[in-house]
Design a protein around this motif. Structure first.
Motif, PDB file in Angstrom:
ATOM      1  N   LEU A1317       0.791  -1.234   0.000  1.00  0.00           N
ATOM      2  CA  LEU A1317       0.000   0.000   0.000  1.00  0.00           C
ATOM      3  C   LEU A1317       0.824   1.286   0.000  1.00  0.00           C
ATOM      4  CD1 LEU A1317      -2.962  -1.033   2.282  1.00  0.00           C
ATOM      5  CD2 LEU A1317      -3.032  -0.538  -0.150  1.00  0.00           C
ATOM      6  N   PRO A1318       1.960   1.407   0.737  1.00  0.00           N
ATOM      7  CA  PRO A1318       2.672   2.697   0.743  1.00  0.00           C
ATOM      8  C   PRO A1318       2.992   3.204  -0.654  1.00  0.00           C
ATOM      9  CG  PRO A1318       3.526   1.278   2.471  1.00  0.00           C
ATOM     10  CD  PRO A1318       2.565   0.442   1.697  1.00  0.00           C
ATOM     11  N   LEU A1319       3.517   2.349  -1.508  1.00  0.00           N
ATOM     12  CA  LEU A1319       3.836   2.778  -2.880  1.00  0.00           C
ATOM     13  C   LEU A1319       2.579   3.135  -3.662  1.00  0.00           C
ATOM     14  CD1 LEU A1319       6.772   0.553  -4.214  1.00  0.00           C
ATOM     15  CD2 LEU A1319       6.679   3.042  -4.103  1.00  0.00           C
ATOM     16  N   ILE A1320       1.518   2.323  -3.438  1.00  0.00           N
ATOM     17  CA  ILE A1320       0.265   2.574  -4.156  1.00  0.00           C
ATOM     18  C   ILE A1320      -0.306   3.926  -3.738  1.00  0.00           C
ATOM     19  CG2 ILE A1320      -2.145   1.787  -4.334  1.00  0.00           C
ATOM     20  CD1 ILE A1320      -1.062  -1.093  -4.206  1.00  0.00           C
ATOM     21  N   VAL A1321      -0.334   4.199  -2.393  1.00  0.00           N
ATOM     22  CA  VAL A1321      -0.856   5.487  -1.904  1.00  0.00           C
ATOM     23  C   VAL A1321      -0.032   6.641  -2.484  1.00  0.00           C
ATOM     24  CG1 VAL A1321      -1.133   6.895   0.179  1.00  0.00           C
ATOM     25  CG2 VAL A1321      -1.870   4.493   0.175  1.00  0.00           C
ATOM     26  N   LYS A1322       1.283   6.488  -2.463  1.00  0.00           N
ATOM     27  CA  LYS A1322       2.169   7.531  -2.983  1.00  0.00           C
ATOM     28  C   LYS A1322       1.828   7.833  -4.445  1.00  0.00           C
ATOM     29  CE  LYS A1322       7.085   8.576  -3.653  1.00  0.00           C
ATOM     30  NZ  LYS A1322       8.448   8.031  -3.587  1.00  0.00           N
ATOM     31  N   ASN A1323       1.614   6.790  -5.238  1.00  0.00           N
ATOM     32  CA  ASN A1323       1.299   6.968  -6.666  1.00  0.00           C
ATOM     33  C   ASN A1323      -0.105   7.525  -6.897  1.00  0.00           C
ATOM     34  OD1 ASN A1323       3.796   6.033  -7.359  1.00  0.00           O
ATOM     35  ND2 ASN A1323       3.125   4.024  -8.061  1.00  0.00           N
ATOM     36  N   LEU A1324      -0.998   7.300  -5.909  1.00  0.00           N
ATOM     37  CA  LEU A1324      -2.397   7.713  -6.102  1.00  0.00           C
ATOM     38  C   LEU A1324      -2.665   9.153  -5.662  1.00  0.00           C
ATOM     39  CD1 LEU A1324      -4.610   4.641  -5.091  1.00  0.00           C
ATOM     40  CD2 LEU A1324      -4.627   5.819  -7.276  1.00  0.00           C
ATOM     41  N   VAL A1325      -1.903   9.669  -4.645  1.00  0.00           N
ATOM     42  CA  VAL A1325      -2.199  10.995  -4.089  1.00  0.00           C
ATOM     43  C   VAL A1325      -2.303  12.076  -5.179  1.00  0.00           C
ATOM     44  CG1 VAL A1325      -1.216  12.856  -2.662  1.00  0.00           C
ATOM     45  CG2 VAL A1325      -1.367  10.537  -1.752  1.00  0.00           C
ATOM     46  N   PRO A1326      -1.372  12.130  -6.147  1.00  0.00           N
ATOM     47  CA  PRO A1326      -1.481  13.200  -7.174  1.00  0.00           C
ATOM     48  C   PRO A1326      -2.802  13.171  -7.935  1.00  0.00           C
ATOM     49  CG  PRO A1326       0.651  12.085  -7.299  1.00  0.00           C
ATOM     50  CD  PRO A1326      -0.176  11.294  -6.348  1.00  0.00           C
ATOM     51  N   THR A1327      -3.441  12.013  -8.033  1.00  0.00           N
ATOM     52  CA  THR A1327      -4.667  11.939  -8.850  1.00  0.00           C
ATOM     53  C   THR A1327      -5.851  12.600  -8.150  1.00  0.00           C
ATOM     54  OG1 THR A1327      -5.250   9.792  -7.936  1.00  0.00           O
ATOM     55  CG2 THR A1327      -3.936   9.786  -9.913  1.00  0.00           C
ATOM     56  N   LEU A1328      -5.716  12.988  -6.838  1.00  0.00           N
ATOM     57  CA  LEU A1328      -6.822  13.670  -6.161  1.00  0.00           C
ATOM     58  C   LEU A1328      -7.064  15.050  -6.764  1.00  0.00           C
ATOM     59  CD1 LEU A1328      -6.204  12.681  -2.437  1.00  0.00           C
ATOM     60  CD2 LEU A1328      -8.212  12.121  -3.815  1.00  0.00           C
ATOM     61  N   SER A1329      -6.096  15.565  -7.479  1.00  0.00           N
ATOM     62  CA  SER A1329      -6.310  16.855  -8.147  1.00  0.00           C
ATOM     63  C   SER A1329      -6.451  16.658  -9.657  1.00  0.00           C
ATOM     64  CB  SER A1329      -5.164  17.808  -7.822  1.00  0.00           C
ATOM     65  OG  SER A1329      -3.916  17.128  -7.881  1.00  0.00           O
ATOM     66  N   SER A1330      -6.840  15.474 -10.065  1.00  0.00           N
ATOM     67  CA  SER A1330      -7.010  15.157 -11.493  1.00  0.00           C
ATOM     68  C   SER A1330      -8.162  15.962 -12.085  1.00  0.00           C
ATOM     69  CB  SER A1330      -7.291  13.659 -11.645  1.00  0.00           C
ATOM     70  OG  SER A1330      -7.769  13.377 -12.937  1.00  0.00           O
ATOM     71  N   VAL A1331      -8.059  16.227 -13.371  1.00  0.00           N
ATOM     72  CA  VAL A1331      -9.157  16.937 -14.039  1.00  0.00           C
ATOM     73  C   VAL A1331     -10.354  16.002 -14.261  1.00  0.00           C
ATOM     74  CG1 VAL A1331      -7.673  18.604 -15.203  1.00  0.00           C
ATOM     75  CG2 VAL A1331      -8.152  16.423 -16.313  1.00  0.00           C
ATOM     76  N   PHE A1332     -10.100  14.721 -14.232  1.00  0.00           N
ATOM     77  CA  PHE A1332     -11.188  13.765 -14.430  1.00  0.00           C
ATOM     78  C   PHE A1332     -11.914  13.524 -13.100  1.00  0.00           C
ATOM     79  CE2 PHE A1332      -8.140  12.385 -17.791  1.00  0.00           C
ATOM     80  CZ  PHE A1332      -8.961  12.584 -18.910  1.00  0.00           C
ATOM     81  N   ASP A1333     -13.232  13.826 -13.033  1.00  0.00           N
ATOM     82  CA  ASP A1333     -14.015  13.520 -11.823  1.00  0.00           C
ATOM     83  C   ASP A1333     -13.877  12.043 -11.455  1.00  0.00           C
ATOM     84  OD1 ASP A1333     -14.880  16.059 -11.634  1.00  0.00           O
ATOM     85  OD2 ASP A1333     -17.016  15.651 -12.024  1.00  0.00           O
ATOM     86  N   SER A1334     -13.913  11.205 -12.480  1.00  0.00           N
ATOM     87  CA  SER A1334     -13.917   9.760 -12.225  1.00  0.00           C
ATOM     88  C   SER A1334     -12.669   9.339 -11.460  1.00  0.00           C
ATOM     89  CB  SER A1334     -14.010   8.987 -13.546  1.00  0.00           C
ATOM     90  OG  SER A1334     -12.909   9.325 -14.374  1.00  0.00           O
ATOM     91  N   GLN A1335     -11.523   9.942 -11.789  1.00  0.00           N
ATOM     92  CA  GLN A1335     -10.296   9.544 -11.100  1.00  0.00           C
ATOM     93  C   GLN A1335     -10.302  10.036  -9.652  1.00  0.00           C
ATOM     94  OE1 GLN A1335      -6.795  10.579 -13.408  1.00  0.00           O
ATOM     95  NE2 GLN A1335      -7.153   8.898 -14.834  1.00  0.00           N
ATOM     96  N   ARG A1336     -10.858  11.250  -9.395  1.00  0.00           N
ATOM     97  CA  ARG A1336     -10.954  11.748  -8.013  1.00  0.00           C
ATOM     98  C   ARG A1336     -11.895  10.860  -7.193  1.00  0.00           C
ATOM     99  NH1 ARG A1336     -12.150  16.472 -10.401  1.00  0.00           N
ATOM    100  NH2 ARG A1336     -14.034  16.837  -9.152  1.00  0.00           N
ATOM    101  N   ILE A1337     -13.020  10.455  -7.815  1.00  0.00           N
ATOM    102  CA  ILE A1337     -13.973   9.577  -7.110  1.00  0.00           C
ATOM    103  C   ILE A1337     -13.300   8.248  -6.762  1.00  0.00           C
ATOM    104  CG2 ILE A1337     -16.068   8.178  -7.438  1.00  0.00           C
ATOM    105  CD1 ILE A1337     -17.160  10.571  -9.120  1.00  0.00           C
ATOM    106  N   THR A1338     -12.611   7.685  -7.737  1.00  0.00           N
ATOM    107  CA  THR A1338     -11.964   6.378  -7.530  1.00  0.00           C
ATOM    108  C   THR A1338     -10.932   6.457  -6.409  1.00  0.00           C
ATOM    109  OG1 THR A1338     -12.301   5.775  -9.835  1.00  0.00           O
ATOM    110  CG2 THR A1338     -10.597   4.572  -8.648  1.00  0.00           C
TER     111      THR A1338
END
Length: 1637
Positions: A1317-1338
């Motif tokens: 999970l640590p690597l996965i969380v690290k890779n996922l945090v930037p997507t919280l500011s994604s332009v795609f709503d779907s990626q922020r929801i996911t």
């Protein structure tokens, strides 16, 4: 005031009687009755007043009120005030007579009120009713009926009035013109007469004991005259029946002289009615009463009427009673009572009438007459005593009747006769014989299904009735003992009584035991007094023989043996000790088994041993001679019973064996040979068994008698005059020859071996050889069987010295000839099988067969069995039983062939012998016919297994033909037939172990690699080429490692030859071997050029064979290791969807971890580089648009799936776990709702029509499947399974539930893949500011669920993830905000110990969520409440004190929300808040009281989850309410797992509420009134019920708080609710309000 309110309640209820719903009407009636229980006088007055004031109220509604009045009166009659009684009587009288027309329901209800009051106030009732019963004026219909009913309900009170009533009524009879009035007068006269009779019968209890019959006689007679002379002649049938019903009881009260005078007219008048009425019961009942009255006065007129009576009544009995029409059965009973009355008075004339009827040609007449006879015999015993001989003699004709119904009736008559001593008279024995004959009828004599016949409605057969009757007479009628014993013994031996043996034996056993108890054991059977009884020999023979089929005839074996046991002393005194021990054991054996599981052979052996022991115990030659003579005499009796006869032959053989007299033995054997029925197979078998058993002790006599028989004239052909019967006599002679030959076989097997061996060639074979030249099947089979038995005898007699069978080769040749003569197109006879079994025994004997004889034997037998057509089952016109027979015969024949070949192999157990055997089998193993290969390989496996089992290597020698034999079988491992594949593996397995034995390993040595072959067999069960390829490869590996080096080349050469074989199976197996070599010499493939990719693809399309695909995959792998970019680009350029060949080529790239990692990185880069979809305008939907997937990321996703689906890719996937997971998770997110390009949609449809089950090309499905395979390959199979079992993958692909699917995935990752999970969380945090709503929801959904697990805390991720969730509270997307709150709430379960640390931040987030302004459907509020409920468990009171009341007040409106989720969450939260109310107890207690009614009512909520929430909240509120009883109730009754009886529960809750908080009554009622307008039916019904229970339990002191007028008005309004269930509860509550008035 109270009175006016009770009246108001009653009025409200009575107003509601107009409700059309029957259930509501019933509840109104119950409520009125409830009010009446409390205030009977008041309610009765209210009902009176209401009915008087509402004169126009329709009668159906008046009926409800009158019925309630009747119930109140009946239940309170003892306390009813006289003045109230007067009011009720006056009202009921008026209601009853208001309408001159008869309105039955209304007037009947009023009449019932009068009858109820009349129980105590008879004089008042009569005073009122008699005013409407005036002389000269025809009364109301119900006045008369009321009199009638009063006379029944209050006999002592009413009879004193009857004289005057009758005096007034009599003149009215002439005035009655309408039928219904005449009927009611008849009804009254009937009941008056019955009441007077009851009064007179109980004068000792009567108020006026001076009343006499003659007080009423003249009035009753006057009424009778009108009824009989006028009304009985009426054309209306109902009236006539009413008249008849009345005349029966009236006849008992008429003056005797008048009755006598009337009888000549009365009886014909009654009898005449039978012709006018189909339903005769009332006529018969009345007639019976008239006849009894006539007999009571000693009438002389009956004599004259007798013929007419008998002539009319007799047909009534002859017409059968229909049990489905009860009155017809009752009519029969009444008519039979009439016959009883007549028979007691006129026995001679009744019998003179009945007995000739027994000779009638009409079946119904005969049956009816017999039923009457049974009645008379039972009910008039004293009158019939002197008529017994006459009655018995008249039964001769019925005893000969063949009709089943007559038979049943005769059996019933016999039963009656037995009870009354008839059967002790002369002629009684004929009756008993008849009964036994019926017991002997076949038990299934009647067809199971037949049309319903009113004449024959009894389901019991004649046989079953007779069996039951015989047993009852034997066991319950003591006077029958001397009639039945020993007479019943006469029926034991005659064969025609076989079916009756079970009941006979049971009855005889019971009678004999009774005699023994009386001390008559020694003289049990007195032959000196009973000359017709069967002898002890006959009884023993009969009972022993029928025991051989112990379950036939209702388990006659046990019954016969038990009887034999009881008769032991009478059979022979010496048998007592033996039989007392043996017989119970035999009976126990029968009872422990069933017909299906009993071994018949073993059972017969037990019986024959019992017979042997019996003969030894008797040890009296004279007795034995008599015994065997009797046995032979009984033989012909069993001509229709082949199984029993066969056993009797064995008994004769056994008994002859024990016989000392040689002359008698020869005489009886001669007689048996002369009298046998040779054309029956069972007879031939039985006779041969007899000779065989006899030969055990009398070998010389047996052989001599057979020799004499051979020389007799029987076998000489007839000539001359009788030659026209030549064929027939020839056939008979063949059967005799068959029996003779069979006899020799049985003699050889049974006789002592030391005596018989010397006689086999000289005496036995000499007489058999002359019959070999025959075509008769029976004779042929007997010859084979006899030779087999002789061979067995020699084989088993080997201990007697070395025996050289000089004629062995001759006999084997003869068997071969028999086998050759059998047709090859089908197996119709067991000749093959039996001949092979015989050869099996013959080849084991000395001397050895010569090589040519051996070869001919093997080839003939193989050809005879292996060449048969494939399906040995039914032929075209065959039936299933025939098919089953053929299947069994085929199985037995194949087993016989295996045993023969084993026997031959045993003689030469060497590699050469094995090679020789497979030289014969080889062509069959390679046959192009499936059935021939199947049989040959099955036999081969059996032979190799046998060889291995018997092998004993003393010196290490080479198994020189191993390679050739393995080459013979290994191609068969992929045969088209599964059974061939399985057996081929067995062959290889055995061959390798044989090799190990020859190499010097011990017999019990276990080789793990060879043992592995057994495990591979499962892979060969299904003809799946992939599985077969893999399994064959493993087999090849085992073979390759275990075959010695010097034989490896011969094996490979044989396999290479197999490649050219057109048979696919050979080709496939050869490919397996070749692939094993190619793995070692992969360098050969390096010479291939890069453009071979396209050639490989085209070849795979041309020939889709497993070995070609494997070779292609190997080539692709080598090419990729040199040119990975070119290979990847080339394959990505393949048309989508990838076909199976392209997929296989992709999967080949997974072979090497380093190479695979590089290729995966290339593919990830292609997925991420391009946008996932493009927006496309959709013209059909106006301004709308749809998302279309871009092709390159889609192809790369498919490629990732194919590579990662190969198991070898595991290491590479592990190395790239986090990038792969994040990329594919976001790929899933971006493809939800995304469509394929149009060109690909049509291509996918074409592909799906060609391929049976292609993988979906849909972008989202494709991404989900790739993510699944990535997790599985990355060692997270547990994640894949967990998500799958929770339905997460399907949710993920759903636009509406995508976030739920992501949550399931996150939960599974936290549980099963935490370290990732640590690597996965690290890779996922930037997507919280994604332009795609779907990626922020996911990403938010993923993080939210991670917070549900402690793993985030353990991995130091909690603050990071929590801060990211808090930051999403202002996200423009509502779903993101909702998921963020959910995540913060999840901290309570994931990291509960951290909740207090971050309490302020978390509570602020939740309160903000509840106040979210951009939340039209309250979704964020719902999530905030749900999350807050979870957080509260981990907070302390001081953390939440400041917000407690704010939250409680904020959530209260949600309790009644239309949305079930909001109702549930708010109620659960309220329950959780109660834990924090200690410091501000009073203020929060007020909140509990505000919500209490709502929570209790919502226990009836339509949604189960809301009900569950209410149960929880109430359990939590209980301890804060200061009432221990209420708290206990909530805790005990509101458990989640317990169902709730709501009404009972609310009753008890209200009881506690009114005990603890009586001052709350008005507040509780007011809150309930609010729910009268609820949209939910069950809650609308629960609210008035709640009020009703509160009222039921409140003290009088607190009643004044209630605004009764408002409450009654509200209930009155609710009483008009459209739902009946609500109106019912309102009516019930209105009844209860009486308590607070």
């Amino acid at each position: 005031m109270m009175e006016s309110r009770i009246r108001r309640l009653a009025t409200t209820l009575m107003d509601a009687t107009t409700d059309k719903e029957p259930l509501v009407q019933e509840q109104i009636y119950n409520a009125l009755c409830y009010l009446g229980e409390s205030e009977p006088e008041e309610i009765l007055h209210s009902c009176d007043e209401y009915l008087r004031q509402h004169d126009k109220l329709a009668y159906p509604h008046r009926v409800i009120i009158l019925k309630a009045m009747e119930t109140v009166v009946r239940n309170n009659i003892g306390s009813l005030d006289k003045s109230t009684a007067k009011v009720v009587i006056f009202l009921a009288s008026n209601e009853m007579t208001k309408s001159k027309e008869v309105i039955r329901d209304w007037q009947q209800a009023a009449s019932s009120v009068l009858v109820a009051v009349g129980q105590r106030f008879i004089n008042k009732v009569m005073e009122e009713v008699l005013t409407k019963f005036q002389p000269g004026i025809l009364p109301h219909y119900f006045i008369v009926q009321t009199f009638a009913n009063l006379s029944v309900s209050n006999v002592f009170g009413m009879v004193p009035f009857l004289n005057s009533i009758l005096g007034t009524m009599l003149p009215m009879l002439g005035m009655a013109k309408q039928d219904h009035m005449k009927s009611v007068f008849c009804y009254a006269l009937q009941h008056f007469s019955e009441s007077i009779q009851e009064y007179l019968a109980n004068l000792d209890k009567a108020p006026d004991p001076t009343v006499r019959k003659d007080t009423f006689s003249n009035e009753i007679f006057s009424a009778y005259e009108v009824l009989f002379n006028s009304w009985l002649q009426h054309r209306e049938a109902k009236l006539r029946l009413a008249v008849v019903e009345a005349m029966g009881p009236m006849s008992h009260l008429m003056p005797s002289e008048k009755l006598e005078e009337q009888l000549p007219k009365l009886i014909p008048g009654i009898l005449a009615l039978y012709k006018k009425h189909a339903e005769a019961f009332y006529i018969s009942k009345s007639l019976c009463q008239i006849l009894e009255a006539s007999v009571n006065i000693g009438s002389r007129s009956l004599d004259v009427q007798l013929d007419a009576l008998l002539g009319t009544l007799h047909p009534q009995i002859c017409a059968p009673a229909d049990p489905f029409v009860p009155l017809t059965v009752k009519n029969h009973t009444e008519v039979l009572r009439c016959f009883t009355v007549l028979a007691c008075s006129f026995p001679d004339r009744v019998l003179a009438f009945l007995l000739p009827k027994l000779e009638s040609s009409n079946e119904r007449t005969r049956v009816g007459t017999l039923l009457i006879m049974r009645q008379i015999i039972n009910s008039a015993p004293s009158q019939m005593e002197i008529k017994k001989p006459f009655i018995l003699s008249s039964m001769k004709l019925p005893l000969q009747d063949s009709n089943d119904k007559v038979k049943r009736a005769v059996v019933q008559v016999i039963s009656a006769m037995a009870h009354h001593g008839y059967l002790e008279q002369p002629g009684g024995e004929a009756m008993m014989e008849y009964l036994v004959r019926q017991c002997a009828l076949p038990s299934e004599a009647q067809p199971k299904k037949q049309p319903l016949d009113a004449d024959d409605l009894t389901s019991d057969s004649v046989q079953s009735i007779s069996v039951n009757t015989l047993f009852l007479l034997s066991t319950t009628v003591d006077r029958m003992n001397n009639v039945l014993w020993p007479y019943l013994l006469e029926f034991v031996t005659p064969i025609q009584f076989t079916n009756a043996l079970t009941p006979l034996c049971k009855s005889l056993m019971y009678l004999a035991m009774k005699k023994q108890e009386e001390g008559e054991n020694a003289n049990l059977i007195r032959y000196d007094l009973n000359g017709n009884l069967p002898s002890p020999y006959a009884l023993t023979t009969r009972l022993l023989v029928v025991s051989s089929q112990p379950y036939a005839g209702d388990c006659r074996g046990a019954a016969a043996l038990r009887l034999l046991h009881v008769l032991q002393h009478s059979v022979h005194p010496a048998l007592e000790q033996l039989w007392s021990k043996r017989v119970p054991a035999l009976v126990e054996h029968i009872e422990e088994n069933t017909e299906k599981c009993l071994c018949q052979k073993e059972w017969e052996e037990k019986l024959l041993l019992f017979l042997q022991e019996t003969l030894a115990a008797v040890s009296d030659n004279t007795w034995i001679c008599h015994f065997v003579t009797e046995m032979c005499r009984q033989l012909n009796c069993y001509n229709g019973f082949p199984l029993e006869k066969n056993f009797l032959y064995k008994c004769i053989g056994t008994t002859l064996g024990a016989c000392v007299s040689k002359d008698l033995v020869q005489k009886q054997l001669q007689e048996l040979l002369e009298t046998a029925r040779y054309h029956e197979e069972a007879e031939r078998e039985g006779l041969a068994s007899c000779f065989g058993i006899c030969a055990i002790n009398h070998l010389e006599e047996t052989l001599a008698k057979l020799e004499d028989f051979v020389r007799s004239d029987v076998f000489k052909k007839s000539v001359g005059l009788f030659s026209i019967f030549k064929d027939r006599s020839d056939n008979e002679v063949e059967k005799i020859k068959s029996t003779l030959i069979l006899c020799y076989g049985f003699v050889a097997v049974h006789a002592p071996k030391e005596l018989v061996l010397s006689r086999i060639e000289a005496d036995i074979l000499k007489n058999i050889f002359q019959y070999f030249n025959t075509k008769d099947l029976t004779l042929k089979l007997c010859l084979i069987r006899s030779i087999c038995m002789i061979s067995q005898a020699i084989h088993n007699g080997g201990k007697c010295g070395d025996f050289v069978f000089s004629r062995k080769a001759e006999l084997v040749a003869q068997m071969v000839e028999f086998i050759k003569a059998e047709p090859l197109d089908a197996m119709r006879t067991p000749v093959r099988q039996r001949a092979m079994v015989t050869c099996t025994y013959l080849v084991a004997l000395e001397p050895h067969l010569s090589d040519p004889d051996r070869t001919e034997l093997i080839d003939t037998c193989l050809a005879s069995v292996l060449a048969l057509p494939p399906d040995p089952g039914p032929e075209r016109d065959g039936i299933s039983s025939d098919a089953l027979h053929k299947e069994i015969l085929y199985g037995d024949t194949l087993s016989a062939l295996k045993d023969l070949l084993k026997s031959l192999l045993q003689r030469n157990l060497t590699p050469h012998g094995l090679q020789d055997m497979f030289a014969h089998l080889g062509p069959w193993i390679k046959s192009n016919k499936e059935q021939e290969r199947q049989r040959a390989v099955e036999i081969s496996a059996a032979l190799l297994d046998f060889y291995l089992a018997k092998l004993n290597v003393s010196t290490v020698v080479p198994f020189y033909n191993l390679g050739v034999l393995i080459a013979l079988f290994s191609p068969r491992c992929s045969d088209s037939l599964a059974s061939v594949r399985q057996h081929a593996v067995d062959c290889v397995y055995c061959l390798l172990y044989i090799q190990l034995c020859y190499e010097g390993f011990a017999r019990d040595h276990t080789d793990e690699m060879v043992e592995g072959l057994k495990a591979l067999k499962k892979g060969l069960e299904e003809p799946d080429f992939t599985v077969l390829f893999h399994t064959c490869h493993n087999i090849a590996m085992v073979v390759g490692k275990r075959v010695p080096p010097e034989q490896l080349m011969s094996l490979l050469l044989a396999m290479f030859e197999g490649l050219a074989d057109p048979d696919k199976n050979c080709s496939r197996a050869a490919t397996v071997m070749i692939n094993s070599l190619l793995k070692e010499r992969g360098s050969v493939l390096q010479e291939k050029v890069p453009d071979i990719m396209s050639i490989i693809h085209s070849k795979l399309q041309e020939v889709d064979e497993e070995h070609i695909r494997k070779a292609a995959q190997q080539t692709v792998y080598i090419l990729a290791s040199q040119h990975k970019s070119v290979v990847v680009s080339s394959l990505l350029g393949s048309a989508l969807p990838f076909d199976s060949h392209t997929c296989a080529m992709w999967r080949s790239l997974a072979a090497d971890p380093t190479l695979t990692s590089q290729i995966l990185e290339q593919l990830l880069e292609k997925v991420n580089r391009d946008v996932p979809y493009k927006e496309s305008k959709c013209f059909l939907l106006g301004s709308g648009s749809e998302r279309i997937a871009t092709p390159l990321p889609l192809a790369a996703t498919c490629a990732l799936y194919e590579i990662m689906s190969a198991p070898e890719s595991g290491a590479a996937v592990l190395g790239l776990y986090a990038p792969l997971f994040v990329t594919l998770l976001l790929r899933v997110s971006c493809t939800v709702g995304v469509q394929l390009p149009k060109s690909l949609q049509s291509r996918e449809r074409r592909s799906s029509s060609l391929s049976p089950a292609p993988r979906s090309l849909h972008p989202c499905s494709c991404a989900v499947e790739t993510l699944k395979v990535m997790l599985a390959r990355g060692g997270s199979e547990a994640v894949t399974k967990a998500v799958g079992s929770a339905g997460g993958w399907d949710l993920m692909a759903s636009p509406e539930r995508h976030h739920d699917g992501i949550a399931v995935l996150a939960g599974a990752m936290a549980r099963h893949a935490g370290p990732r999970l640590p690597l996965i969380v690290k890779n996922l945090v930037p997507t919280l500011s994604s332009v795609f709503d779907s990626q922020r929801i996911t990403t938010t959904a993923f993080f939210a669920e991670l917070l549900n697990s402690n793993v985030v805390n353990d991995l130091m991720l909690l603050e990071t993830v929590m801060d990211n969730m808090t930051g999403r509270q202002k996200d423009p997307c509502l779903l993101v905000r909702m998921l963020a709150l959910r995540g913060l709430g999840n901290i309570s379960s994931g990291s509960p110990e951290k909740v207090r640390k971050h309490g302020a931040k978390l509570l602020a987030s939740m309160v903000n969520g509840m106040d979210d302004k951009d939340d039209p459907h309250n979704l964020v509020a719902l999530e905030a409440m749900s999350s807050l409920s979870k957080l509260l468990d981990h907070l302390e009171e001081r953390d939440i004190q400041s917000m407690l009341l704010h939250i409680a007040i904020r959530i209260r409106p949600f309790f009644d929300s239309e949305q079930p989720d909001l109702r549930q969450s708010s109620i659960v939260l309220f329950g959780n808040l109660t834990k924090f109310s200690e410091e501000d107890c009073e203020a929060f207690f007020e909140q509990i009281l505000n919500g209490l009614v709502t929570l209790l009512l919502h226990l009836q909520d339509p949604k189960p989850e809301v009900v569950k929430a209410c149960k929880f909240a109430l359990r939590m509120c209980g301890p804060n309410m200061g009432c221990e009883g209420l708290c206990d109730m909530f805790l005990n009754h509101l458990r989640e797992d317990r169902s709730l009886h709501y009404g009972e529960f609310m009753n008890n809750v209200c009881k506690h509420l009114m005990q603890s908080y009586p001052e709350m009554l008005n507040r509780l009622i007011s809150t309930n009134l609010f729910y009268f307008k609820s949209n939910w039916v069950d809650i609308r019904a629960a609210a008035p019920m709640f009020i009703g229970f509160l009222v039921l339990h409140v003290d009088e002191d607190h009643c004044q708080q209630v605004d009764l007028d408002q409450l009654i008005s509200a209930l009155n309004l609710l009483l008009k609710d459209p739902v009946p269930a609500v109106r019912m509860k309102v009516a019930e509550t209105l009844g209860r309000l009486v308590r607070i008035l």
